[in-house]
Write a protein that holds these residues in place. Structure first.
Motif, PDB file in Angstrom:
ATOM      1  N   TRP A 151       0.829  -1.215   0.000  1.00  0.00           N
ATOM      2  CA  TRP A 151       0.000   0.000   0.000  1.00  0.00           C
ATOM      3  C   TRP A 151       0.858   1.257   0.000  1.00  0.00           C
ATOM      4  N   ALA A 152       1.966   1.216   0.724  1.00  0.00           N
ATOM      5  CA  ALA A 152       2.852   2.383   0.843  1.00  0.00           C
ATOM      6  C   ALA A 152       3.773   2.536  -0.362  1.00  0.00           C
ATOM      7  N   GLY A 153       3.734   1.599  -1.293  1.00  0.00           N
ATOM      8  CA  GLY A 153       4.559   1.700  -2.488  1.00  0.00           C
ATOM      9  C   GLY A 153       6.019   1.360  -2.272  1.00  0.00           C
ATOM     10  N   LEU A 154       6.317   0.616  -1.211  1.00  0.00           N
ATOM     11  CA  LEU A 154       7.706   0.250  -0.930  1.00  0.00           C
ATOM     12  C   LEU A 154       8.141  -0.876  -1.858  1.00  0.00           C
ATOM     13  N   VAL A 155       9.417  -0.878  -2.236  1.00  0.00           N
ATOM     14  CA  VAL A 155       9.915  -1.893  -3.166  1.00  0.00           C
ATOM     15  C   VAL A 155      11.137  -2.631  -2.630  1.00  0.00           C
ATOM     16  N   GLU A 156      11.791  -2.086  -1.610  1.00  0.00           N
ATOM     17  CA  GLU A 156      12.973  -2.727  -1.039  1.00  0.00           C
ATOM     18  C   GLU A 156      12.644  -3.335   0.318  1.00  0.00           C
ATOM     19  N   PRO A 157      13.436  -4.290   0.796  1.00  0.00           N
ATOM     20  CA  PRO A 157      13.158  -4.917   2.084  1.00  0.00           C
ATOM     21  C   PRO A 157      13.104  -3.908   3.224  1.00  0.00           C
ATOM     22  N   VAL A 158      12.068  -4.060   4.055  1.00  0.00           N
ATOM     23  CA  VAL A 158      11.888  -3.222   5.236  1.00  0.00           C
ATOM     24  C   VAL A 158      11.472  -4.131   6.387  1.00  0.00           C
ATOM     25  N   ALA A 159      11.394  -3.569   7.578  1.00  0.00           N
ATOM     26  CA  ALA A 159      10.934  -4.347   8.724  1.00  0.00           C
ATOM     27  C   ALA A 159       9.915  -3.536   9.514  1.00  0.00           C
ATOM     28  N   PRO A 286      17.257  -4.699   6.433  1.00  0.00           N
ATOM     29  CA  PRO A 286      16.156  -3.852   5.971  1.00  0.00           C
ATOM     30  C   PRO A 286      16.640  -2.434   5.708  1.00  0.00           C
ATOM     31  N   LYS A 287      16.022  -1.795   4.732  1.00  0.00           N
ATOM     32  CA  LYS A 287      16.393  -0.409   4.417  1.00  0.00           C
ATOM     33  C   LYS A 287      15.853   0.563   5.458  1.00  0.00           C
ATOM     34  N   ARG A 288      14.706   0.198   6.070  1.00  0.00           N
ATOM     35  CA  ARG A 288      14.099   1.044   7.107  1.00  0.00           C
ATOM     36  C   ARG A 288      13.396   0.128   8.101  1.00  0.00           C
ATOM     37  N   LEU A 289      13.323   0.574   9.348  1.00  0.00           N
ATOM     38  CA  LEU A 289      12.573  -0.146  10.377  1.00  0.00           C
ATOM     39  C   LEU A 289      11.445   0.753  10.847  1.00  0.00           C
ATOM     40  N   PHE A 290      10.208   0.268  10.714  1.00  0.00           N
ATOM     41  CA  PHE A 290       9.033   1.034  11.116  1.00  0.00           C
ATOM     42  C   PHE A 290       8.493   0.471  12.428  1.00  0.00           C
ATOM     43  N   VAL A 291       8.351   1.324  13.433  1.00  0.00           N
ATOM     44  CA  VAL A 291       7.949   0.873  14.757  1.00  0.00           C
ATOM     45  C   VAL A 291       6.481   1.194  14.999  1.00  0.00           C
ATOM     46  N   THR A 292       5.759   0.201  15.468  1.00  0.00           N
ATOM     47  CA  THR A 292       4.351   0.353  15.802  1.00  0.00           C
ATOM     48  C   THR A 292       4.140  -0.076  17.244  1.00  0.00           C
ATOM     49  N   GLY A 293       2.942   0.154  17.774  1.00  0.00           N
ATOM     50  CA  GLY A 293       2.652  -0.207  19.157  1.00  0.00           C
ATOM     51  C   GLY A 293       3.063   0.878  20.134  1.00  0.00           C
ATOM     52  N   GLY A 294       2.702   0.671  21.396  1.00  0.00           N
ATOM     53  CA  GLY A 294       2.947   1.693  22.412  1.00  0.00           C
ATOM     54  C   GLY A 294       4.406   2.013  22.628  1.00  0.00           C
ATOM     55  N   GLY A 295       5.296   1.050  22.361  1.00  0.00           N
ATOM     56  CA  GLY A 295       6.716   1.276  22.593  1.00  0.00           C
ATOM     57  C   GLY A 295       7.322   2.354  21.730  1.00  0.00           C
ATOM     58  N   ARG A 296       6.664   2.694  20.613  1.00  0.00           N
ATOM     59  CA  ARG A 296       7.239   3.745  19.772  1.00  0.00           C
ATOM     60  C   ARG A 296       7.152   5.109  20.445  1.00  0.00           C
ATOM     61  N   HIS A 297       6.330   5.233  21.489  1.00  0.00           N
ATOM     62  CA  HIS A 297       6.249   6.479  22.248  1.00  0.00           C
ATOM     63  C   HIS A 297       7.315   6.554  23.339  1.00  0.00           C
ATOM     64  N   SER A 306      17.872   3.207  17.597  1.00  0.00           N
ATOM     65  CA  SER A 306      18.620   3.993  16.612  1.00  0.00           C
ATOM     66  C   SER A 306      20.123   3.813  16.776  1.00  0.00           C
ATOM     67  N   VAL A 307      20.561   3.613  18.013  1.00  0.00           N
ATOM     68  CA  VAL A 307      21.993   3.413  18.273  1.00  0.00           C
ATOM     69  C   VAL A 307      22.449   2.021  17.837  1.00  0.00           C
ATOM     70  N   LEU A 308      21.639   1.009  18.121  1.00  0.00           N
ATOM     71  CA  LEU A 308      22.072  -0.369  17.906  1.00  0.00           C
ATOM     72  C   LEU A 308      21.841  -0.903  16.494  1.00  0.00           C
ATOM     73  N   LEU A 309      20.915  -0.305  15.766  1.00  0.00           N
ATOM     74  CA  LEU A 309      20.587  -0.825  14.441  1.00  0.00           C
ATOM     75  C   LEU A 309      21.229   0.000  13.334  1.00  0.00           C
ATOM     76  N   ASP A 310      21.464  -0.657  12.201  1.00  0.00           N
ATOM     77  CA  ASP A 310      22.182  -0.018  11.089  1.00  0.00           C
ATOM     78  C   ASP A 310      21.262   0.590  10.041  1.00  0.00           C
ATOM     79  N   CYS A 311      19.981   0.758  10.380  1.00  0.00           N
ATOM     80  CA  CYS A 311      19.053   1.351   9.428  1.00  0.00           C
ATOM     81  C   CYS A 311      18.234   2.422  10.138  1.00  0.00           C
ATOM     82  N   PRO A 312      17.606   3.324   9.381  1.00  0.00           N
ATOM     83  CA  PRO A 312      16.759   4.329  10.020  1.00  0.00           C
ATOM     84  C   PRO A 312      15.630   3.678  10.811  1.00  0.00           C
ATOM     85  N   VAL A 313      15.374   4.190  12.003  1.00  0.00           N
ATOM     86  CA  VAL A 313      14.306   3.703  12.873  1.00  0.00           C
ATOM     87  C   VAL A 313      13.255   4.795  12.962  1.00  0.00           C
ATOM     88  N   GLU A 314      12.041   4.493  12.498  1.00  0.00           N
ATOM     89  CA  GLU A 314      10.991   5.502  12.398  1.00  0.00           C
ATOM     90  C   GLU A 314       9.663   4.936  12.881  1.00  0.00           C
TER      91      GLU A 314
END
Length: 369
Positions: A151-159, A286-297, A306-314
């Motif tokens: 739906w988001a139009g992504l084409v590369e591996p993400v998590a 993954p090219k990007r990591l998308f965080v959902t759930g209460g923990g993203r707050h 963001s410190v431990l992973l090698d991809c953008p954390v959003e």
């Protein structure tokens, strides 16, 4: 079985964090996501939460289960009755116990009750069929994550990382044609996330959560606790794999000697370390990591990732999704798949022997007559 074409489905989720019930409308044909609709939330009262908490770990027929089921059914009925326009309802219920290699999986709440109250067909008991066929029964959102990436139009591996009571991650290659295609998905529970922190807050502060990670931000991490935590055999298992909410009962004792702030910081650090360890299993970074759930707050958790992973954390909001409602939307999506005879899990998401469609469809009495 439903006719072809997109319909409006209403999904509901009551997670292991025990905060309340999320509900969300989704327009889908069970394969593609067309649009997102109304959302709603009903918090559990302190008394309701105490009833559910007292039944954690219990199996059908055991003490406290009937009372917990009544709380869950009532809360869902009140919330879902106020949302109109759905052709179908997906009801997950409240997980009380999860032991896929033992007694199975147990979600409190009867979809037949909701079908009668709401006057609409309800899909429920999503996990049992997967477990019966050798799967972990969790996580179940990955097929929806695949649809969201499309739906988001992504084409590369993400998590997608869900930080609820338990953490779970879905690695997605959206270039594949379908979620059960070879190489499309890998999913598993990473470890405890918010549940130990919530339990700490209830015990020490009389609060349900560490809002925004404010308490953890005031504390210092005890690295020895995290080192011991990562020695647990779970982290040496290959995915797919899953956890119960209380699979790490020793964590509370491990931080008992720490101040409130240091304990919260250390438990947040455990959650982050578990994710980092789990990401090592991804088929490709993954090219990007998308965080959902209460923990993203929780700012401490997000900063740690963001410190431990090698991809953008959003947060998932970065691609237009609602991180508070993604799980509820997932069960709306899965409900349509169940009603259409489509798979809801596969070997790379739960370890089930073959792609399988779980779930039971309950029609209100007299439907179709």
């Amino acid at each position: 079985m439903l006719a072809d074409g997109a319909i409006w489905a209403l999904g509901a989720m009551s997670g292991t964090s025990l905060d309340g019930v999320d509900a969300a409308l989704l327009r889908t044909d069970g394969e593609r996501v067309f649009s997102f609709g109304e959302t709603a939330y009903r918090a559990y009262t302190d008394d309701e939460r105490a009833v559910i908490r007292a039944a954690l770990g219990a199996w059908p027929g055991e003490d406290g289960v009937e009372a917990a089921a009544e709380v869950v059914e009532t809360a869902h009925a009140v919330l879902l009755a106020g949302i109109n326009g759905a052709d179908l309802v997906g009801f997950h219920g409240q997980t009380l116990a999860h032991e896929p290699r033992g007694r199975g999986t147990h979600q409190a709440g009867d979809g037949r009750v909701l079908a009668e109250v709401l006057g609409r067909p309800v899909v429920w008991d999503f996990r049992s069929a997967d477990v019966e066929l050798g799967g972990e029964g969790a996580p179940l959102a990955p097929f929806f994550h695949f649809a969201c990436a499309k739906w988001a139009g992504l084409v590369e591996p993400v998590a997608f990382l869900n930080l609820g009571g338990v953490g779970n991650v879905t690695w997605v290659d959206p270039s594949k044609d379908a979620p059960a295609a070879e190489g499309a998905l890998l999913a598993f529970d990473t470890g405890p996330a918010n549940a130990p922190i919530n339990d700490l807050m209830v015990k020490r502060r009389g609060k349900g959560m560490d809002e925004g990670g404010a308490l953890a931000a005031q504390g210092d991490v005890d690295p020895s606790v995290i080192e011991a935590f990562l020695e647990d055999s779970y982290f040496f298992k290959m995915p797919p794999k899953s956890l119960d909410r209380d699979s790490f009962p020793g964590l509370g004792a491990a931080v008992a000697h720490l101040s409130d702030a240091d304990a919260a910081a250390t438990l947040a650090g455990c959650a982050v370390a578990a994710v980092a360890r789990g990401m090592e299993h991804c088929p490709a970074p993954p090219k990007r990591l998308f965080v959902t759930g209460g923990g993203r707050h929780n700012k401490v958790m997000m900063a740690g990732l963001s410190v431990l992973l090698d991809c953008p954390v959003e947060p998932v909001e970065a691609i237009g999704l609602d991180g508070d409602m993604l799980e509820a939307q997932a069960f709306a999506y899965l409900a349509v798949r169940v009603a259409r005879g489509l798979a809801t899990s596969c070997p790379t998401t739960t370890g089930v022997r073959a792609a399988v469609g779980g779930g039971v469809v309950s029609e209100p009495e007299g439907a179709g007559r």
